[in-house]
Scaffold this motif. Structure first.
Motif, PDB file in Angstrom:
ATOM      1  N   ASP A 196      -8.259   9.616 -32.085  1.00  0.00           N
ATOM      2  CA  ASP A 196      -7.540  10.849 -32.480  1.00  0.00           C
ATOM      3  C   ASP A 196      -7.994  12.108 -31.867  1.00  0.00           C
ATOM      4  N   ASP A 254      -3.648  11.893 -22.539  1.00  0.00           N
ATOM      5  CA  ASP A 254      -3.242  12.477 -23.798  1.00  0.00           C
ATOM      6  C   ASP A 254      -1.815  12.611 -23.956  1.00  0.00           C
ATOM      7  N   TRP A 255      -1.353  13.062 -25.136  1.00  0.00           N
ATOM      8  CA  TRP A 255      -0.169  13.261 -25.447  1.00  0.00           C
ATOM      9  C   TRP A 255       0.348  14.529 -24.829  1.00  0.00           C
ATOM     10  N   GLY A 304       1.990  10.448 -32.273  1.00  0.00           N
ATOM     11  CA  GLY A 304       0.633   9.635 -31.892  1.00  0.00           C
ATOM     12  C   GLY A 304       0.831   8.139 -32.036  1.00  0.00           C
ATOM     13  N   ALA A 350      -4.724  10.356 -28.746  1.00  0.00           N
ATOM     14  CA  ALA A 350      -3.296  10.856 -29.158  1.00  0.00           C
ATOM     15  C   ALA A 350      -3.474  11.306 -30.638  1.00  0.00           C
TER      16      ALA A 350
END
Length: 391
Positions: A82, A108-109, A48, A38
């Motif tokens: 990240d 993932d986002w 995130g 994220a």
């Protein structure tokens, strides 16, 4: 000296154990790693972090039940990386998670990151459950390891376009998108929804995801007398767009989907946000089967309100854990098969996936800003039967 040496060896062994998905813990417990990818830095870092918090609560809840796999006690651990909302970084950190032997990934986002990262997880045979990637193309790649925990943009675009025409009675609609996979996908599906409902698109404009000055395109839109402006993008840009529309006295409704409904938008937009309408995948927190309990747990743990997608990250992590518990294994192939077959009550609703990896029967909520707060206007789709969440 001997005692010091033994202590050092013990410490090194403990550190080494953190680097593999299933390793022996100092107390004869196995550490099972679950990844999270994220944006933990940059403009979307608060989202995130929200995702990380939600997934961590699922890990904590699982560990409190003293889980076992194969008759042996295990401890689940979250490994967060990240992706910076950058597709290239997403691929790099995906490989890092694979190299650490995580049993599955929450992430993932955004769709732009989930799409390229999915190939890495597919090659490794690891299940990936995206908590908020709504671009349909993510699951259209044909990877049996890719899943999503909320509805995709094809459906949300159809709902939003129909709502703009049939409920808001918009007759002249302008569309702006930020050229990202997420924003452009939303805009395209919205246009289809408008056209299928008999509406008229009078203009389509483009920005990028770093644009802060919307004066030029809004002047063009104002000249075309649009009565509704749809923006395909995220809240950090939607807020200054709303303010600039107000300053230019554009008498049109600002509408968006899947990225507007957050506390950040309200803070940035101020009173200029009133009247903004948005569709968000999923039910509002107080209408989720386990929403109220989750909200209380989140606030007690983090001393802050939920930002946006934490409940979906919780369900994604909890689903990976449920698959491991049901199979009694951390074997990736068994876990992928188990996720495909899963049918469980989550915080956000029933968790079950179709053959493509999409959530079955997803819900969508229409929100509007009233007096500086997001108010629920309507809930579309999804199961109408809500039961207590099994948590």
């Amino acid at each position: 000296m001997k005692n010091i040496r033994l202590s050092l060896l013990s410490a090194l062994a403990a550190v080494s154990a953190l680097g593999v998905g299933t390793a022996v813990h100092a107390q004869n417990e196995q550490i099972v790693l679950i990844g999270l990818a994220a944006p933990l830095t940059g403009p979307s870092a608060r989202i995130g972090k929200d995702l990380q918090n939600g997934a961590q609560l699922a890990i904590d809840d699982a560990n409190q039940a003293h889980p076992t796999i194969g008759g042996k006690p295990v401890i689940y651990k979250l490994v967060a990386v990240d992706d910076q909302s950058d597709p290239r970084v997403a691929v790099t950190v995906a490989q890092q998670l694979v190299d650490q032997h995580v049993i599955g990934v929450v992430g993932d986002w955004n769709t732009g990151c989930s799409v390229p990262a999915a190939r890495v997880y597919y090659s490794a045979g690891i299940p990936q459950i995206a908590p908020a990637s709504t671009g349909h193309q993510y699951t259209e790649q044909g990877y049996n390891t890719a899943f999503r925990i909320m509805g995709h943009d094809d459906a949300s675009g159809a709902y939003t376009g129909a709502y703009a025409v049939k409920t808001l009675k918009a007759q002249r609609i302008a569309v702006i998108d930020d050229r990202t996979s997420f924003g452009a996908g939303l805009a395209t599906q919205f246009i289809k929804g408008v056209q299928n409902s008999g509406g008229t698109i009078v203009d389509r404009e483009y920005v990028d995801d770093k644009t802060t000055d919307f004066s030029g395109i809004l002047t063009t839109i104002k000249a075309k007398h649009a009565d509704l402006v749809f923006f395909g993008g995220i809240d950090a840009q939607a807020a200054p767009l709303a303010r600039r529309m107000h300053q230019l006295q554009i008498d049109a409704t600002l509408m968006g989907a899947g990225g507007f409904v957050s506390q950040t938008f309200l803070k940035l937009a101020g009173q200029d946000g009133d009247g903004v309408t948005a569709l968000e995948p999923g039910r509002p927190i107080d209408r989720m089967p386990g929403g109220k309990a989750f909200d209380a747990q989140y606030r007690a743990r983090y001393h802050a309100p939920i930002e946006l997608h934490a409940p979906f990250a919780y369900d994604a992590a909890a689903t990976l854990i449920a698959a491991a518990q049901q199979t009694g294994s951390t074997n990736p192939a068994k876990l992928v098969a188990a996720v495909h077959a899963i049918d469980r009550q989550g915080v956000t609703g029933m968790i079950a996936f179709d053959q493509e990896g999409n959530l079955k029967d997803p819900a969508y909520t229409i929100y509007q800003v009233k007096d500086g707060k997001w108010a629920v206007v309507d809930v579309l789709g999804g199961s109408t039967t809500q039961t207590a969440a099994a948590r």
